[in-house]
Structures are given as C-alpha cells and as structure tokens.
Design an enzyme around this catalytic site. Structure first.
Site, PDB file in Angstrom:
ATOM      1  N   GLU A 162      27.921  56.927  30.756  1.00 16.78           N
ATOM      2  CA  GLU A 162      27.579  56.103  31.919  1.00 16.78           C
ATOM      3  C   GLU A 162      26.813  56.897  32.973  1.00 16.78           C
ATOM      4  O   GLU A 162      25.923  56.356  33.639  1.00 16.78           O
ATOM      5  CB  GLU A 162      28.858  55.503  32.510  1.00 16.78           C
ATOM      6  CG  GLU A 162      29.486  54.469  31.578  1.00 16.78           C
ATOM      7  CD  GLU A 162      30.811  53.909  32.087  1.00 16.78           C
ATOM      8  OE1 GLU A 162      31.386  53.055  31.394  1.00 16.78           O
ATOM      9  OE2 GLU A 162      31.266  54.329  33.178  1.00 16.78           O
ATOM     10  N   TYR A 215      27.021  46.940  30.448  1.00 16.81           N
ATOM     11  CA  TYR A 215      28.310  46.345  30.082  1.00 16.81           C
ATOM     12  C   TYR A 215      28.330  45.832  28.632  1.00 16.81           C
ATOM     13  O   TYR A 215      29.104  44.932  28.304  1.00 16.81           O
ATOM     14  CB  TYR A 215      28.665  45.223  31.051  1.00 16.81           C
ATOM     15  CG  TYR A 215      29.339  45.711  32.323  1.00 16.81           C
ATOM     16  CD1 TYR A 215      30.571  46.382  32.267  1.00 16.81           C
ATOM     17  CD2 TYR A 215      28.787  45.485  33.580  1.00 16.81           C
ATOM     18  CE1 TYR A 215      31.208  46.819  33.414  1.00 16.81           C
ATOM     19  CE2 TYR A 215      29.430  45.924  34.744  1.00 16.81           C
ATOM     20  CZ  TYR A 215      30.644  46.593  34.651  1.00 16.81           C
ATOM     21  OH  TYR A 215      31.280  47.019  35.786  1.00 16.81           O
ATOM     22  N   ASN A 238      35.255  42.848  42.008  1.00 16.51           N
ATOM     23  CA  ASN A 238      36.316  43.824  42.284  1.00 16.51           C
ATOM     24  C   ASN A 238      35.781  45.160  42.829  1.00 16.51           C
ATOM     25  O   ASN A 238      36.360  46.212  42.617  1.00 16.51           O
ATOM     26  CB  ASN A 238      37.203  44.015  41.041  1.00 16.51           C
ATOM     27  CG  ASN A 238      36.420  44.543  39.856  1.00 16.51           C
ATOM     28  OD1 ASN A 238      35.230  44.803  39.959  1.00 16.51           O
ATOM     29  ND2 ASN A 238      37.098  44.725  38.728  1.00 16.51           N
ATOM     30  N   HIS A 242      33.289  50.036  40.095  1.00 18.46           N
ATOM     31  CA  HIS A 242      33.470  50.403  38.679  1.00 18.46           C
ATOM     32  C   HIS A 242      33.930  51.850  38.593  1.00 18.46           C
ATOM     33  O   HIS A 242      33.513  52.682  39.397  1.00 18.46           O
ATOM     34  CB  HIS A 242      32.134  50.265  37.935  1.00 18.46           C
ATOM     35  CG  HIS A 242      32.139  50.913  36.577  1.00 18.46           C
ATOM     36  ND1 HIS A 242      32.624  50.264  35.463  1.00 18.46           N
ATOM     37  CD2 HIS A 242      31.774  52.153  36.166  1.00 18.46           C
ATOM     38  CE1 HIS A 242      32.532  51.088  34.416  1.00 18.46           C
ATOM     39  NE2 HIS A 242      32.028  52.242  34.818  1.00 18.46           N
ATOM     40  N   LYS A 272      29.815  47.947  43.608  1.00 25.49           N
ATOM     41  CA  LYS A 272      29.216  46.724  43.057  1.00 25.49           C
ATOM     42  C   LYS A 272      28.585  45.866  44.167  1.00 25.49           C
ATOM     43  O   LYS A 272      28.826  46.108  45.351  1.00 25.49           O
ATOM     44  CB  LYS A 272      30.297  45.942  42.307  1.00 25.49           C
ATOM     45  CG  LYS A 272      30.869  46.695  41.091  1.00 25.49           C
ATOM     46  CD  LYS A 272      31.859  45.824  40.308  1.00 25.49           C
ATOM     47  CE  LYS A 272      32.404  46.546  39.087  1.00 25.49           C
ATOM     48  NZ  LYS A 272      33.306  45.683  38.281  1.00 25.49           N
TER      49      LYS A 272
HETATM   50  P1  ADP Z   1      37.481  47.682  34.528  1.00 27.62           P
HETATM   51  O1  ADP Z   1      36.278  47.552  35.454  1.00 27.62           O
HETATM   52  O2  ADP Z   1      38.776  47.681  35.297  1.00 27.62           O
HETATM   53  O3  ADP Z   1      37.351  48.819  33.547  1.00 27.62           O
HETATM   54  P2  ADP Z   1      36.829  45.926  32.283  1.00 27.62           P
HETATM   55  O4  ADP Z   1      36.095  47.099  31.700  1.00 27.62           O
HETATM   56  O5  ADP Z   1      37.855  45.260  31.434  1.00 27.62           O
HETATM   57  O6  ADP Z   1      37.537  46.322  33.671  1.00 27.62           O
HETATM   58  O7  ADP Z   1      35.797  44.826  32.699  1.00 27.62           O
HETATM   59  C1  ADP Z   1      34.561  45.168  33.301  1.00 27.62           C
HETATM   60  C2  ADP Z   1      34.333  44.274  34.503  1.00 27.62           C
HETATM   61  O8  ADP Z   1      34.215  42.922  34.055  1.00 27.62           O
HETATM   62  C3  ADP Z   1      35.493  44.234  35.509  1.00 27.62           C
HETATM   63  O9  ADP Z   1      35.488  45.311  36.431  1.00 27.62           O
HETATM   64  C4  ADP Z   1      35.259  42.897  36.181  1.00 27.62           C
HETATM   65  O10 ADP Z   1      34.208  42.961  37.137  1.00 27.62           O
HETATM   66  C5  ADP Z   1      34.810  42.032  34.997  1.00 27.62           C
HETATM   67  N1  ADP Z   1      35.939  41.355  34.329  1.00 27.62           N
HETATM   68  C6  ADP Z   1      36.822  41.899  33.462  1.00 27.62           C
HETATM   69  N2  ADP Z   1      37.714  40.984  33.019  1.00 27.62           N
HETATM   70  C7  ADP Z   1      37.372  39.815  33.610  1.00 27.62           C
HETATM   71  C8  ADP Z   1      37.893  38.479  33.573  1.00 27.62           C
HETATM   72  N3  ADP Z   1      38.956  38.174  32.814  1.00 27.62           N
HETATM   73  N4  ADP Z   1      37.297  37.550  34.328  1.00 27.62           N
HETATM   74  C9  ADP Z   1      36.212  37.843  35.089  1.00 27.62           C
HETATM   75  N5  ADP Z   1      35.660  39.069  35.178  1.00 27.62           N
HETATM   76  C10 ADP Z   1      36.228  40.055  34.449  1.00 27.62           C
HETATM   77 MG    MG Z   2      35.959  49.133  32.060  1.00 15.74          MG
END
Ligand code: ADP
Ligand code: MG
Length: 141
Positions: free
Chosen positions: A127, A50, A113, A116, A10
């Site tokens: 994807e 997303y 974070n 992905h 990212k």
């Molecule tokens: P993951 O990437 O672990 O699969 P999700 O699919 O739930 O997580 O969410 C997609 C992305 O959205 C996350 O990687 C993160 O960057 C962002 N995200 C998810 N939940 C939150 C939150 N509560 N607050 C801010 N950003 C979030």
């Molecule tokens: Mg996810």
C-alpha cells in the site's frame, strides 16, 4: 525494530475538517509521519487500491466514496506500527470501535470511517508503494 504502515485520511475526514485533530492523535500516539500527500483518486484508482474487496457487496459504494473527494495518504513509522495503528483507529464500524479510538470519536458509519490503516506488514509495503515512490521514501527516510 521500527516498522511502517500506510494511513489514509479518507474524504469524510477532510470534508468534516478534522484532519488536524486526527493528525494530532496520530502524532500523540508516537507515530512519525515519514511521507504525506493529498490526492484525489478517480474511481479506477480507488477500485484498484481496494481490489481485495472487489467481490464484496459494499465495493461499489466504497469506490464511489473513496473517489468522492480528496484523501491524504501518509506513511507512518513506529515500533509495531501496523498493529498499533489498527488499535489506535479501532474497529471498521464505529459502533463497534472501542472508546477513545479515532473511528469511535470521528467516524459516522461503517463506510465513512475517517481513516484507513494497513492490516499486515506485507500489505503495508504494497500500500505504501501504491502511493509513494521509492525516491519519496528514501529522501524522507
Ligand atoms: P478496515 O478499513 O477496517 O480494514 P475492511 O478492509 O474490511 O475494513 O474494509 C475496507 C473499507 O470498506 C472500510 O474501512 C470501510 O470504509 C468499507 N467497508 C467495510 N465493510 C463495510 C460494510 N459492511 N459496509 C459498508 N462499508 C464497508
Ligand atoms: Mg482493511
């Protein structure tokens, strides 16, 4: 059976100049990189990637973040790649991620974070095709 998953380094990963370190961890964990490119997504493209989260409160900020700089999508291959890659990266929120995971080591917030990873083999296929053409995959296969 070998399996493929989609990873994206990212914008925060590129901004922090830890792409090399993260790629090293991915390779050391036994993944082969089948295809890789650098892209700058516009908000429309990031929003489309997303779209499953379009009704979540964090969606707007997530789209802004993912279109704020360059990303590196890559196709990874390994036995059990989808599940193993999710384990390697750790929980979405680095505060909850296990010790030794990529997000624990490098992520700065639940949004920022670093990486992905696809969450199921079906989503991995969708994807991968979002970023890579069949020709790019076949030629690197
Ligand atoms: P993951 O990437 O672990 O699969 P999700 O699919 O739930 O997580 O969410 C997609 C992305 O959205 C996350 O990687 C993160 O960057 C962002 N995200 C998810 N939940 C939150 C939150 N509560 N607050 C801010 N950003 C979030
Ligand atoms: Mg996810």
């Amino acid at each position: 059976m070998k399996e493929r998953t989609l990873a994206i380094l990212k914008p925060d990963c590129i901004e922090a100049k830890v792409t090399g370190k993260v790629i090293d961890e991915i390779l050391a964990a036994g993944f082969d990189i089948i295809a890789m490119k650098m892209v700058k997504m516009d908000a429309k493209t990031a929003g489309e990637f997303y779209r499953v989260h379009k009704d979540k409160p964090f969606y707007r900020d997530l789209v802004a973040f993912m279109s704020s700089g360059r990303c590196i999508p890559m196709v990874l291959e390994k036995e059990n790649a989808v599940e193993d890659f999710r384990k390697l990266i750790g929980a979405t929120d680095p505060a909850e991620a296990e010790e030794g995971t990529i997000r624990k080591k490098y992520a700065t917030s639940k949004q920022n974070n670093i990486v992905h990873g696809s969450d199921s083999p079906e989503n991995a296929r969708l994807e991968i095709s979002f970023f890579f053409s069949e020709a790019e995959l076949v030629q690197n296969g």
